[in-house]
Design a protein around this motif. Sequence first.
Motif, PDB file in Angstrom:
ATOM      1  N   GLY A  14       0.774  -1.223   0.000  1.00  0.00           N
ATOM      2  CA  GLY A  14       0.000   0.000   0.000  1.00  0.00           C
ATOM      3  C   GLY A  14       0.809   1.278   0.000  1.00  0.00           C
ATOM      4  N   LYS A  15       2.112   1.189  -0.202  1.00  0.00           N
ATOM      5  CA  LYS A  15       2.949   2.387  -0.214  1.00  0.00           C
ATOM      6  C   LYS A  15       3.359   2.729  -1.630  1.00  0.00           C
ATOM      7  CE  LYS A  15       4.648   1.945   4.446  1.00  0.00           C
ATOM      8  NZ  LYS A  15       5.794   1.980   5.326  1.00  0.00           N
ATOM      9  N   THR A  16       3.353   4.031  -1.933  1.00  0.00           N
ATOM     10  CA  THR A  16       3.776   4.522  -3.235  1.00  0.00           C
ATOM     11  C   THR A  16       4.866   5.555  -3.011  1.00  0.00           C
ATOM     12  OG1 THR A  16       1.541   4.222  -4.083  1.00  0.00           O
ATOM     13  CG2 THR A  16       2.991   5.649  -5.352  1.00  0.00           C
ATOM     14  N   PRO A  17       5.988   5.496  -3.715  1.00  0.00           N
ATOM     15  CA  PRO A  17       6.333   4.482  -4.706  1.00  0.00           C
ATOM     16  C   PRO A  17       6.582   3.127  -4.039  1.00  0.00           C
ATOM     17  CG  PRO A  17       8.224   5.893  -4.280  1.00  0.00           C
ATOM     18  CD  PRO A  17       7.069   6.461  -3.514  1.00  0.00           C
ATOM     19  N   ASN A  18       6.575   2.077  -4.867  1.00  0.00           N
ATOM     20  CA  ASN A  18       6.789   0.731  -4.339  1.00  0.00           C
ATOM     21  C   ASN A  18       8.138   0.643  -3.652  1.00  0.00           C
ATOM     22  OD1 ASN A  18       4.367  -0.387  -5.244  1.00  0.00           O
ATOM     23  ND2 ASN A  18       5.209  -0.693  -7.282  1.00  0.00           N
ATOM     24  N   ARG A  19       8.142   0.017  -2.481  1.00  0.00           N
ATOM     25  CA  ARG A  19       9.366  -0.178  -1.711  1.00  0.00           C
ATOM     26  C   ARG A  19       9.465  -1.627  -1.288  1.00  0.00           C
ATOM     27  NH1 ARG A  19       7.722   4.553   2.249  1.00  0.00           N
ATOM     28  NH2 ARG A  19       6.196   5.107   0.690  1.00  0.00           N
ATOM     29  N   LEU A  20      10.676  -2.131  -1.271  1.00  0.00           N
ATOM     30  CA  LEU A  20      10.945  -3.494  -0.836  1.00  0.00           C
ATOM     31  C   LEU A  20      11.974  -3.430   0.280  1.00  0.00           C
ATOM     32  CD1 LEU A  20      11.411  -5.045  -4.383  1.00  0.00           C
ATOM     33  CD2 LEU A  20       9.385  -5.266  -2.933  1.00  0.00           C
ATOM     34  N   SER A  21      11.844  -4.291   1.292  1.00  0.00           N
ATOM     35  CA  SER A  21      12.790  -4.251   2.396  1.00  0.00           C
ATOM     36  C   SER A  21      12.976  -5.629   3.014  1.00  0.00           C
ATOM     37  CB  SER A  21      12.318  -3.275   3.474  1.00  0.00           C
ATOM     38  OG  SER A  21      11.103  -3.728   4.037  1.00  0.00           O
ATOM     39  N   LYS A  22      14.000  -5.733   3.841  1.00  0.00           N
ATOM     40  CA  LYS A  22      14.285  -6.972   4.558  1.00  0.00           C
ATOM     41  C   LYS A  22      15.030  -6.615   5.838  1.00  0.00           C
ATOM     42  CE  LYS A  22      14.875 -11.471   5.048  1.00  0.00           C
ATOM     43  NZ  LYS A  22      13.784 -12.355   5.329  1.00  0.00           N
ATOM     44  N   ASP A  23      14.472  -6.980   6.987  1.00  0.00           N
ATOM     45  CA  ASP A  23      15.179  -6.828   8.252  1.00  0.00           C
ATOM     46  C   ASP A  23      16.096  -8.022   8.440  1.00  0.00           C
ATOM     47  OD1 ASP A  23      13.926  -4.454   8.921  1.00  0.00           O
ATOM     48  OD2 ASP A  23      12.319  -5.447  10.019  1.00  0.00           O
ATOM     49  N   VAL A  24      17.326  -7.765   8.862  1.00  0.00           N
ATOM     50  CA  VAL A  24      18.267  -8.875   9.096  1.00  0.00           C
ATOM     51  C   VAL A  24      18.685  -8.962  10.555  1.00  0.00           C
ATOM     52  CG1 VAL A  24      19.120  -8.983   6.732  1.00  0.00           C
ATOM     53  CG2 VAL A  24      20.258  -7.485   8.354  1.00  0.00           C
ATOM     54  N   PHE A  25      18.361  -7.933  11.347  1.00  0.00           N
ATOM     55  CA  PHE A  25      18.706  -7.944  12.767  1.00  0.00           C
ATOM     56  C   PHE A  25      17.761  -7.024  13.510  1.00  0.00           C
ATOM     57  CE2 PHE A  25      20.876  -5.913  16.346  1.00  0.00           C
ATOM     58  CZ  PHE A  25      21.264  -7.025  17.079  1.00  0.00           C
TER      59      PHE A  25
END
Length: 79
Positions: free
Chosen positions: A17-28
């Motif tokens: 639901g966020k614009t612009p499209n965002r991708l993320s990954k938590d590693v810690f």
Amino acid sequence: VAPLSSFAAQFLEPSVGKTPNRLSKDVFDNGRMSCGYWSCEPGHFAVPPRATTEVFHVLSGMFFLTNADGSARRCTAGD
């Protein structure tokens, strides 16, 4: 420590639901500090004031951080 292979694009999670499209990954995340990585398609979005601080290192691309007063800083790979 996350293995280098965990940084591959297919492991990023969409911010729905966020614009612009965002991708993320938590590693810690230990409850006081978190670390991860993210990617964003071209566009702009506002970040509301918050009590936390963010530190980042740009791997590729270019963007501007623009303050409420209109002053801006250009950020590129290596910043």
